[in-house]
Design a protein around this motif. Structure first.
Motif, short mmCIF file in Angstrom:
data_model
loop_
_atom_site.label_atom_id
_atom_site.label_comp_id
_atom_site.label_asym_id
_atom_site.label_seq_id
_atom_site.Cartn_x
_atom_site.Cartn_y
_atom_site.Cartn_z
N THR A 2 0.83 -1.19 0.00
CA THR A 2 0.00 0.00 0.00
C THR A 2 0.87 1.25 0.00
O THR A 2 1.82 1.35 0.77
CB THR A 2 -0.91 0.01 1.24
OG1 THR A 2 -1.73 -1.16 1.21
CG2 THR A 2 -1.78 1.24 1.27
N ILE A 3 0.50 2.21 -0.84
CA ILE A 3 1.17 3.50 -0.86
C ILE A 3 0.27 4.49 -0.14
O ILE A 3 -0.93 4.57 -0.40
CB ILE A 3 1.46 3.95 -2.30
CG1 ILE A 3 2.43 2.96 -2.95
CG2 ILE A 3 2.03 5.36 -2.32
CD1 ILE A 3 2.75 3.23 -4.40
N THR A 4 0.85 5.24 0.78
CA THR A 4 0.11 6.25 1.53
C THR A 4 0.59 7.63 1.09
O THR A 4 1.76 7.81 0.74
CB THR A 4 0.30 6.10 3.04
OG1 THR A 4 1.70 6.20 3.35
CG2 THR A 4 -0.24 4.76 3.53
N TYR A 5 -0.33 8.59 1.11
CA TYR A 5 -0.04 9.96 0.70
C TYR A 5 -0.28 10.87 1.88
O TYR A 5 -1.32 10.77 2.54
CB TYR A 5 -0.94 10.36 -0.48
CG TYR A 5 -0.72 9.46 -1.67
CD1 TYR A 5 0.24 9.76 -2.62
CD2 TYR A 5 -1.43 8.26 -1.79
CE1 TYR A 5 0.48 8.91 -3.70
CE2 TYR A 5 -1.20 7.41 -2.86
CZ TYR A 5 -0.25 7.74 -3.80
OH TYR A 5 -0.01 6.89 -4.85
N GLU A 6 0.68 11.74 2.15
CA GLU A 6 0.59 12.58 3.35
C GLU A 6 0.95 14.02 3.01
O GLU A 6 2.03 14.29 2.49
CB GLU A 6 1.52 12.04 4.43
CG GLU A 6 1.42 12.77 5.73
CD GLU A 6 2.38 12.21 6.78
OE1 GLU A 6 2.22 12.62 7.93
OE2 GLU A 6 3.26 11.40 6.46
N GLY A 9 4.02 15.77 4.78
CA GLY A 9 4.49 14.52 5.37
C GLY A 9 5.93 14.57 5.82
O GLY A 9 6.71 15.44 5.43
N ALA A 47 4.68 10.42 -0.82
CA ALA A 47 4.12 9.09 -1.02
C ALA A 47 5.10 8.10 -0.40
O ALA A 47 6.29 8.11 -0.74
CB ALA A 47 3.92 8.80 -2.50
N HIS A 48 4.61 7.27 0.49
CA HIS A 48 5.44 6.27 1.15
C HIS A 48 4.89 4.86 0.91
O HIS A 48 3.68 4.66 0.89
CB HIS A 48 5.50 6.51 2.66
CG HIS A 48 6.29 7.70 3.06
ND1 HIS A 48 5.71 8.91 3.32
CD2 HIS A 48 7.62 7.86 3.24
CE1 HIS A 48 6.65 9.77 3.65
NE2 HIS A 48 7.82 9.17 3.61
N GLU A 49 5.80 3.94 0.76
CA GLU A 49 5.46 2.52 0.70
C GLU A 49 6.37 1.81 1.69
O GLU A 49 7.60 1.88 1.57
CB GLU A 49 5.65 1.95 -0.70
CG GLU A 49 5.30 0.48 -0.78
CD GLU A 49 5.60 -0.09 -2.14
OE1 GLU A 49 4.68 -0.67 -2.73
OE2 GLU A 49 6.75 0.04 -2.61
N ASP A 50 5.77 1.16 2.67
CA ASP A 50 6.54 0.46 3.70
C ASP A 50 7.62 1.35 4.33
O ASP A 50 8.74 0.92 4.53
CB ASP A 50 7.17 -0.81 3.12
CG ASP A 50 6.14 -1.81 2.66
OD1 ASP A 50 5.05 -1.85 3.26
OD2 ASP A 50 6.43 -2.55 1.69
N THR A 90 -3.69 15.10 -4.49
CA THR A 90 -3.60 15.43 -3.06
C THR A 90 -3.12 16.86 -2.89
O THR A 90 -3.65 17.62 -2.07
CB THR A 90 -2.68 14.44 -2.34
OG1 THR A 90 -3.16 13.11 -2.54
CG2 THR A 90 -2.60 14.73 -0.85
#
Length: 131
Positions: A2-6, A9, A47-50, A90
């Motif tokens: 899963t990629i999260t967007y912050e 961030g 954007a972060h993944e793990d 975003t």
């Protein structure tokens, strides 16, 4: 995965230096990204993944109704998977929430389909002066 967007961030300067160098084809630098962003930006999207930074865009602004995208970059292994369009969406959402009425971007010709077709920007006349 899963990629999260912050919005606004967390980021590590060295990690963003590596991603920026990969995306823009220059040697890895030693930029104080965090300091630069906090001084000059409305915000930014990570954007972060793990826990790894895989995408980034900076949203600079004029302090009023104009915001500007800078440094949009996605790790090579994640390109063409919607990460860039999610970063821009975003950024647009948060710029709108901050009271901005316009989101500007300039880009190289090969990125025209990404920005115009993928992200919904409209073509405009603009000028550029190399300093």
């Amino acid at each position: 995965m899963t990629i999260t967007y912050e919005w606004r961030g967390s980021l590590d300067n060295a990690e963003l230096d590596r991603l920026h160098a990969e995306g823009f084809g220059h040697p890895v630098g030693r930029t104080d990204w965090r300091g630069r962003l906090e001084r000059h930006s409305l915000g930014w999207v990570c954007a972060h993944e793990d826990g790894r930074l895989v995408g980034f865009v900076n949203v600079a602004w004029d302090g009023g109704v104009h915001a500007f995208l800078l440094d949009t970059v996605v790790a090579a292994r994640h390109r063409s998977a919607g990460v860039g369009t999610a970063l821009v969406a975003t950024a647009a959402e948060h710029a709108r929430a901050a009271g901005c009425a316009w989101l500007h971007v300039d880009f190289e010709e090969h990125l025209r389909p990404f920005y115009l077709d993928g992200c919904g920007f409209k073509e405009t006349a603009a000028g550029l002066l190399a300093l």
